[in-house]
Structure formats: C-alpha cells, structure tokens
Design a protein around this motif. Structure first.
Motif, short mmCIF file in Angstrom:
data_model
loop_
_atom_site.label_atom_id
_atom_site.label_comp_id
_atom_site.label_asym_id
_atom_site.label_seq_id
_atom_site.Cartn_x
_atom_site.Cartn_y
_atom_site.Cartn_z
N ALA A 383 1.01 -1.13 0.54
CA ALA A 383 0.22 -0.01 -0.16
C ALA A 383 1.00 1.14 0.15
CB ALA A 383 -1.25 0.37 1.30
N LYS A 384 2.58 1.38 0.31
CA LYS A 384 3.32 2.57 0.11
C LYS A 384 2.35 3.06 0.84
CE LYS A 384 3.76 2.21 -5.06
NZ LYS A 384 4.25 2.84 -6.63
N ALA A 385 2.43 2.26 2.05
CA ALA A 385 2.16 3.32 3.71
C ALA A 385 3.69 3.30 4.51
CB ALA A 385 1.22 2.27 4.40
N GLN A 386 3.53 4.02 5.20
CA GLN A 386 4.25 3.83 6.50
C GLN A 386 4.01 3.01 7.57
OE1 GLN A 386 6.86 6.41 6.59
NE2 GLN A 386 6.02 6.77 5.16
N ILE A 387 4.83 2.55 8.47
CA ILE A 387 4.12 1.29 9.69
C ILE A 387 3.52 1.44 10.84
CG2 ILE A 387 5.60 0.55 11.83
CD1 ILE A 387 7.66 -0.27 9.44
#
Length: 403
Positions: A383-387
């Motif tokens: 999802a190209k998300a952060q931790i």
C-alpha cells in the motif's frame, strides 16, 4: 480457430499460468511442456520435508491442480526439452525435432544450480530435482558425514535436516558470512549461532579447490584441508535458464527481460518466474527474484496478459525458510536498507528486523518466528504506507546489530 498457447517450463510459474489460462481463455488450446517426467511438483520441499521424512509422500509434492490437466483442457507434455524458438513462424522445436505452433508463447524456464567448477562433471552433489533430493535423503538417513558447500538458504536447510537426523555436518562458505547475498548481517549472525548450537561446523572464506568421489567417499579439498564425506551438497546459487530466449534474439539481463505485463519485446512472447528480470517496486528496477510466491503470482499475471486482460505485476517478494524448529520469513529487499530497526518486543528467539531507506520508507524486513509481523509489513509495503502505528520500532543495540 482456437488461440494456441504454448508454455515452456512446467515449474510453479508455468503450472499456474496453465491453470489461469484454462479459466481466462476458455476454449483455447493450452500446451504445457516440461523437461522432467511426471507431474509438476513443489521444489521448495526438496531441502525441507523430503529430507526429513522417513517415507516422503511424493503425491503430496504435486502442485495443486496438476492431476486435473486433462479435464481443464491442458495438453501436458512431460519429458520434452525445447531447443529453439522460431519467432518468424511462431513455433517451438524440441530436441527431437518436434515442432509446436503457438499464437502466444510463455517462457517459464526457471533456473539451474550454479556449478562449482567450470567444465565440471560432478554428479549427485546438487539439489534441484526430486531424484537428487531422494538420493540425499538416503545419505542423511545413514547418519554419516555431510559436507555442504555454500551458506545460503538451500545449504542451511540441508544442514539443519542432516543434523536433525544425527549427521556430522560441515558447511564450507567462500564469503565471510552466511546468507551474504540478499540478507542483512543480523540474520547472518543469528543463523550462525542457531546452527552452531546444533553442532554444525563452519569454514568461512574458504573456497573449494577440488572435489571428487573415491568409491563411496566424497573428498572435498578446501583451504588446505581435506574433508571426507558420505554425501556432499553444493548450494552456491542458481543460474537462470535464458539460453532459449537469447538464441531467439530476446533481451537478456540476468534473466529474460520483461515489462510489468510480462511481455518481451516480441508481442507474442511472454516470460514469467525466476528466469525473468522484471520491474520491482518501489522504483521499477529490473530484478530477478527467486521466490515461490513471486513465481506463482508472476505466472498468473502472465496468463492474464496473454489472454487479453491487462494485469500489471506489482508483487512484493516474500520468502520463508524452515531450519530446525525455527521459521524465518523475509519480505521485500531487507539487505538494501539504509537503516535498520527492531519491532518492539524482540528477543533472541523471536524478532523482526525492518529495513528503511533514508526517508523512513520500508524497503524490506526479515523475521524469526514472527510471521504476523511480516504479514503486516507486506501489506504496508504493497500500500506504500508507513509503519502501522500499532507496530512500534526501536533502535537496535550494538549487541543486536554487530556485524
């Protein structure tokens, strides 16, 4: 006239492509050509369960759906080797001179073990096909001396199986550490401690000078020392089978070069699996990935694209290894991090190491006995998300990250 699909290579990628074509291209003529006899099987078990089981259930190794080829309309041709591709007439030709015409061709040719010496003629020391695994299992069952050349995952899984059966095991590695290709130092150190605690001996920075068999005894010369063994396993990596594509004039760069839609520069020729060099996230860099999950998903994507349903391949590599009672999982490219953090709660028995780039974006992770962390991190990467906020990262102490 039905569209003719020909798949060269009956490993996981080719098998999955054939199954997907039977769904996405009903009524098509689907041919799957495999060099080995028998039904396609799961190669990941060759260095794991096959070596450990007293009587391996070979039927359980068969890839799901292989027994249904005929009813799915898949024309399976085992025991045939494709020697050439005639792109102009759109046909493949086997070593026996048999030609098969295609409208769309998929190359899923996989890889082969990297040889220890050039121009060698060593039989019985590699692990790529079922017969080799069964031969090694018989040697391990004898609880003799086993020499493993190469400290990668195949070598370490074999070492773990052999020690679990009571064998005397020595691992010879040419580099200064284990898992040097693709894994961070932390996993190298942890794995070394694991195997030493089980009695495996190691020789690092020790290239093998000579290897031959005298009767039933293997003689391995390395670093000025002669090792005698009842069996030898050479696991120093694999080489992609690209010769067929290269001879046909297709681009090759550590694999058959394909785009995100599994296409070569020939509109009628596609390629999938670990024989390919394909775009990888996050920047689209061409990489060849050796992963069971990647091979499976790549074969499915190739089939969809071949049948006219655009399906860009955007897979995040995932890999696992079982050694003794320990489970190791990796996602992404954990060796490529600019900085490394631990997921809170790590112990020497269960931990997750996260690799971040300079912008704190996840580039990969590796874990021991914490598969749930890997699942969470994989979803975040896709999802190209952060931790995720529920997953707290902490700095690694000097003891943890010692090289």
């Amino acid at each position: 006239m039905a569209t003719r699909y020909v798949i060269v290579g009956a490993g996981l990628a080719g098998h999955q492509a054939a199954l997907e074509l039977s769904r996405s291209a009903p009524g098509a003529a689907i041919m799957l050509i495999g060099a080995e006899g028998g039904l396609p099987y799961d190669r990941t078990s060759l260095s794991k369960s096959v070596l450990l089981q007293d009587e391996p259930d070979l039927a359980q190794l068969e890839l799901s759906g292989a027994r249904q080829y005929a009813e799915l309309g898949i024309d399976y041709r085992p025991g045939l080797t494709v020697a050439a591709i005639d792109r102009e007439s759109r046909a493949v030709v086997t070593t026996e001179g048999i030609g098969f015409a295609y409208d769309k061709l998929l190359l899923a040719t996989g890889s082969r073990p990297r040889r220890l010496f050039q121009d060698e003629s060593i039989d019985g020391a590699y692990l790529r096909i079922l017969e080799e695994s069964l031969d090694l299992r018989r040697a391990i069952a004898g609880r003799g001396k086993i020499v493993v050349v190469g400290g990668g995952f195949i070598g370490l899984e074999t070492a773990a199986a052999a020690r679990s059966k009571g064998c005397d095991v020595t691992v010879i590695e040419a580099s200064p550490r284990l898992l040097a290709r693709g894994m961070p130092h932390f996993l190298s150190n942890w794995t070394l401690d694991l195997h030493r605690s089980h009695g495996v001996r190691f020789a690092f920075e020790t290239p093998v000078d000579a290897l031959h068999k005298a009767g039933t005894v293997w003689l391995v010369s390395a670093g000025g020392e002669m090792h005698e063994a009842d069996a030898v396993l050479i696991g120093i990596g694999v080489v992609p089978n690209v010769e067929l594509a290269a001879a046909a004039g297709l681009a090759v760069n550590d694999g058959v070069v394909v785009d995100a839609f599994c296409r070569t520069e020939d509109a009628n020729v596609f390629a999938a699996g670990e024989a390919t060099s394909h775009p990888n996230a996050p920047d689209g860099t061409l990489r060849r990935v050796e992963s069971w999950k990647t091979a499976m998903d790549h074969g499915i994507a190739a089939a969809r694209n071949m049948s006219g349903t655009p399906a860009p391949f955007a897979n995040t590599p995932w890999f696992w290894s079982d050694q003794y009672d320990q489970n190791i999982q990796s996602v992404g490219f954990p060796a490529e991090g600019a900085q490394f953090m631990m997921v809170e709660g790590a112990t020497t028995a269960a931990w997750t190491l996260v690799a971040l780039d300079q912008d704190d974006t996840i580039v990969g992770a590796v874990a021991a006995n914490r598969g749930r962390d890997i699942s969470v991190l994989k979803r975040a990467m896709q999802a190209k998300a952060q931790i995720p906020t529920a997953m707290r990262l902490v700095d690694i102490s000097a003891e943890w990250c010692a090289a």
